[in-house]
Design a protein around this motif. Structure first.
Motif, PDB file in Angstrom:
ATOM      1  N   SER A  23      -2.347  -2.603   3.852  1.00 38.95           N
ATOM      2  CA  SER A  23      -1.507  -2.143   4.854  1.00 38.95           C
ATOM      3  C   SER A  23      -2.514  -1.788   6.026  1.00 38.95           C
ATOM      4  N   ALA A  24      -3.401  -1.109   5.979  1.00 34.33           N
ATOM      5  CA  ALA A  24      -4.176  -0.426   6.982  1.00 34.33           C
ATOM      6  C   ALA A  24      -4.796  -1.695   8.002  1.00 34.33           C
ATOM      7  N   ASP A  55     -18.077   6.274   5.561  1.00 41.13           N
ATOM      8  CA  ASP A  55     -17.024   6.124   4.600  1.00 41.13           C
ATOM      9  C   ASP A  55     -15.591   5.974   5.251  1.00 41.13           C
ATOM     10  N   GLY A  56     -14.800   5.213   4.751  1.00 45.01           N
ATOM     11  CA  GLY A  56     -13.432   5.155   5.363  1.00 45.01           C
ATOM     12  C   GLY A  56     -13.221   4.530   6.504  1.00 45.01           C
ATOM     13  N   LEU A  57     -14.461   4.094   7.129  1.00 39.41           N
ATOM     14  CA  LEU A  57     -14.255   3.450   8.527  1.00 39.41           C
ATOM     15  C   LEU A  57     -13.690   1.931   8.237  1.00 39.41           C
ATOM     16  N   LEU A  58     -12.767   1.462   9.104  1.00 39.79           N
ATOM     17  CA  LEU A  58     -12.179   0.293   8.934  1.00 39.79           C
ATOM     18  C   LEU A  58     -12.346  -0.296  10.456  1.00 39.79           C
ATOM     19  N   ILE A  59     -13.003  -1.470  10.645  1.00 42.72           N
ATOM     20  CA  ILE A  59     -13.390  -2.199  12.032  1.00 42.72           C
ATOM     21  C   ILE A  59     -13.019  -3.452  11.802  1.00 42.72           C
ATOM     22  N   TYR A  91     -15.765   0.204   5.023  1.00 40.95           N
ATOM     23  CA  TYR A  91     -16.872   1.050   4.350  1.00 40.95           C
ATOM     24  C   TYR A  91     -16.297   1.696   3.135  1.00 40.95           C
ATOM     25  N   VAL A  92     -16.650   1.533   1.913  1.00 41.57           N
ATOM     26  CA  VAL A  92     -16.364   2.464   0.993  1.00 41.57           C
ATOM     27  C   VAL A  92     -17.322   3.431   0.787  1.00 41.57           C
ATOM     28  N   GLN A  93     -18.557   3.119   0.828  1.00 46.62           N
ATOM     29  CA  GLN A  93     -19.867   3.760   0.637  1.00 46.62           C
ATOM     30  C   GLN A  93     -20.771   3.448   1.656  1.00 46.62           C
ATOM     31  N   VAL A 150      -9.688   5.978   6.822  1.00 44.48           N
ATOM     32  CA  VAL A 150      -8.695   5.101   6.086  1.00 44.48           C
ATOM     33  C   VAL A 150      -8.725   5.205   4.376  1.00 44.48           C
ATOM     34  N   GLY A 151      -7.684   5.718   3.753  1.00 49.34           N
ATOM     35  CA  GLY A 151      -7.783   6.028   2.357  1.00 49.34           C
ATOM     36  C   GLY A 151      -8.006   7.341   2.161  1.00 49.34           C
TER      37      GLY A 151
END
Length: 198
Positions: free
Chosen positions: A68-69, A165-169, A128-130, A23-24
């Motif tokens: 949005s995500a 990184d980039g995981l949306l849960i 998760y950003v980092q 995501v992103g």
């Protein structure tokens, strides 16, 4: 006993974890990371209660792409759960607003987040950003938080997700969860979410 012709099933207590990956863009995540670290360095929105070694803040960021995500993921999760929980479907369909609240967590090396729930929220989530190598996100069946259930019973084992990184849960807010110790050489930077309807 005669032959069983039709098996009927009643769903009792059930939970899933819903995931969007990547995501992103790299640029969006890097910009969000800069916003978060700026808030941390300048003590913006710092909240007093957190785990040891974790900076927590209610600072707000420019990140419409992530909003949005989160909305899309919660919509998809609701659609799936509507099939098995008519009462839940009825509640949600009567609601006209969805509140997506979030807060920042920056976990230093050696820190962890203890077992807890978000029972005040319909859905809980994390972005998760980092995060690579900074400690798995672990989920427990609330009936087995003490790990005392018979090992041959279904759905009693704890389950982990390796952060990326980039995981949306997203998961139901009542599910107990914890974050393992950060044994990496970098901070774990994430946004935690609470979603409610009214």
């Amino acid at each position: 006993m005669g032959e069983v012709v039709d098996l009927k099933r009643l769903t009792l207590f059930y939970s899933d974890v819903f995931i969007f990956e990547d995501v992103g863009t790299d640029e969006q995540r890097e910009d969000l990371k800069k916003q978060i670290l700026h808030a941390k360095d300048n003590d913006i929105g710092t909240t007093p209660f957190s785990n040891n070694g974790c900076w927590r803040s209610n600072a707000k960021y420019q990140m419409d792409w992530l909003y949005s995500a989160v909305k899309e993921l919660s919509d998809k999760a609701n659609t799936i759960y509507f099939q098995n929980d008519e009462v839940y479907k009825g509640f949600i369909e009567k609601c006209t607003n969805r509140d997506c609240n979030y807060w920042t967590n920056v976990n230093e090396i050696g820190s962890k987040n203890i077992l807890h729930t978000h029972t005040e929220d319909a859905w809980a989530g994390i972005y998760y950003v980092q995060a690579e190598g900074t400690g798995n996100l672990m989920f427990y069946n609330p009936a087995n938080t003490l790990q005392q259930c018979n090992k041959f019973s279904p759905f009693i084992r704890k389950t982990g997700i390796m952060p990326k990184d980039g995981l949306l849960i997203l998961w139901p807010g009542w599910v107990p969860h914890e974050v393992e110790e950060n044994k990496s050489n970098q901070q774990r930077i994430n946004l935690a979410w609470g979603i409610n309807y009214r």
